[in-house]
Design a protein around this motif. Structure first.
Motif, mmCIF file in Angstrom:
data_model
loop_
_atom_site.group_PDB
_atom_site.id
_atom_site.type_symbol
_atom_site.label_atom_id
_atom_site.label_comp_id
_atom_site.label_asym_id
_atom_site.label_seq_id
_atom_site.Cartn_x
_atom_site.Cartn_y
_atom_site.Cartn_z
ATOM 1 N N VAL A 137 0.872 -1.174 0.000
ATOM 2 C CA VAL A 137 0.000 0.000 0.000
ATOM 3 C C VAL A 137 0.909 1.225 0.000
ATOM 4 O O VAL A 137 1.630 1.471 0.973
ATOM 5 N N ALA A 138 0.900 1.974 -1.102
ATOM 6 C CA ALA A 138 1.720 3.181 -1.220
ATOM 7 C C ALA A 138 1.055 4.332 -0.477
ATOM 8 O O ALA A 138 -0.135 4.596 -0.659
ATOM 9 N N ILE A 146 1.212 8.494 10.777
ATOM 10 C CA ILE A 146 0.634 7.234 10.293
ATOM 11 C C ILE A 146 1.165 6.060 11.111
ATOM 12 O O ILE A 146 0.411 5.197 11.550
ATOM 13 N N ARG A 147 2.469 6.044 11.338
ATOM 14 C CA ARG A 147 3.081 4.969 12.138
ATOM 15 C C ARG A 147 2.459 4.921 13.531
ATOM 16 O O ARG A 147 2.093 3.865 14.031
ATOM 17 N N ASP A 148 2.287 6.083 14.167
ATOM 18 C CA ASP A 148 1.712 6.134 15.518
ATOM 19 C C ASP A 148 0.244 5.705 15.525
ATOM 20 O O ASP A 148 -0.190 4.961 16.401
ATOM 21 N N LEU A 164 -6.541 4.929 7.668
ATOM 22 C CA LEU A 164 -7.158 3.649 7.360
ATOM 23 C C LEU A 164 -7.765 3.590 5.962
ATOM 24 O O LEU A 164 -7.908 2.514 5.402
ATOM 25 N N GLN A 165 -8.122 4.725 5.384
ATOM 26 C CA GLN A 165 -8.769 4.724 4.065
ATOM 27 C C GLN A 165 -7.925 4.030 3.006
ATOM 28 O O GLN A 165 -8.454 3.211 2.249
ATOM 29 N N PRO A 166 -6.614 4.292 2.911
ATOM 30 C CA PRO A 166 -5.832 3.574 1.892
ATOM 31 C C PRO A 166 -5.802 2.064 2.125
ATOM 32 O O PRO A 166 -5.745 1.284 1.174
ATOM 33 N N LEU A 167 -5.866 1.638 3.385
ATOM 34 C CA LEU A 167 -5.872 0.206 3.676
ATOM 35 C C LEU A 167 -7.180 -0.434 3.240
ATOM 36 O O LEU A 167 -7.184 -1.510 2.635
ATOM 37 N N VAL A 168 -8.291 0.227 3.536
ATOM 38 C CA VAL A 168 -9.604 -0.292 3.136
ATOM 39 C C VAL A 168 -9.697 -0.358 1.611
ATOM 40 O O VAL A 168 -10.165 -1.352 1.047
ATOM 41 N N THR A 171 -12.898 -6.283 6.835
ATOM 42 C CA THR A 171 -13.877 -5.799 5.867
ATOM 43 C C THR A 171 -14.495 -7.024 5.195
ATOM 44 O O THR A 171 -13.892 -8.097 5.160
ATOM 45 N N ASN A 172 -15.693 -6.863 4.697
ATOM 46 C CA ASN A 172 -16.407 -7.954 4.052
ATOM 47 C C ASN A 172 -16.671 -7.563 2.609
ATOM 48 O O ASN A 172 -17.267 -6.521 2.352
ATOM 49 N N GLU A 173 -16.207 -8.394 1.690
ATOM 50 C CA GLU A 173 -16.401 -8.143 0.256
ATOM 51 C C GLU A 173 -17.114 -9.356 -0.337
ATOM 52 O O GLU A 173 -16.555 -10.450 -0.345
#
Length: 180
Positions: free
Chosen positions: A82-83, A134-136, A94-98, A148-150
């Motif tokens: 995830v860049a 972000i790290r913290d 969390l948005q980029p992870l989702v 998440t459920n897909e």
């Protein structure tokens, strides 16, 4: 790597395929002229064993052989990068992870077979001015609850590895009088 012969030695023999055992992660390329590789275990035994797991169906019709990997494992593991280059100083962590989990689902959906859960290892990459924040924030997230459920498939984060770097203005650093 665990066979008593090298790959080169095996390929010298004119056989239809070399279907090897013992290694848990499949490495067989079924569409190769003479497939050679490990069949893998029926289910992943460790999060590092990513991709499809299950038995192989072998069909022989005269001189023609076809191999098909049957995805029967109920649990699958995947690794994704995830860049974080786009995350601003005040951006949602969390948005980029989702979004990455949703992209992963779209890319593996057709090969999930009977998998009902996918454990995901995420490697954070790129450069961002928000790296420390972000790290913290990620250190404070309970990954056991980050799911998440897909399409009825549960995706959960097994681990996040921080390979990202803080963004640095190299021109400004070069103008300074300190060691950098």
């Amino acid at each position: 790597p665990h066979a008593p012969l090298s790959r080169t030695q095996l390929l010298r023999h004119e056989v239809g395929a070399w279907l090897l055992g013992h290694i848990h992660k499949p490495s067989l390329e079924p569409s190769a002229r003479s497939p050679l590789g490990y069949l893998g275990s029926v289910t992943a035994l460790d999060p590092s064993e990513t991709g499809v797991h299950g038995p192989w169906e072998l069909a022989i019709d005269g001189d023609r052989m076809t191999l098909h990997h049957v995805a029967l494992a109920p649990l699958r593991f995947e690794s994704i990068d995830v860049a974080l280059d786009e995350v601003g100083v005040d951006g949602d962590v969390l948005q980029p992870l989702v979004a990455a989990l949703a992209r992963l689902h779209r890319s593996v959906r057709s090969s999930l077979g009977r998998a009902r859960a996918v454990g995901v290892r995420i490697a954070l990459t790129g450069k961002t001015a928000a790296h420390a924040r972000i790290r913290d924030e990620l250190a404070a997230v309970d990954l056991a609850r980050f799911t998440t459920n897909e399409d009825g498939i549960l995706y959960y984060v097994d681990r996040v590895v921080d390979l990202a770097q803080p963004a640095r203005d190299l021109a400004a650093l070069a103008r300074a009088s300190d060691p950098p």
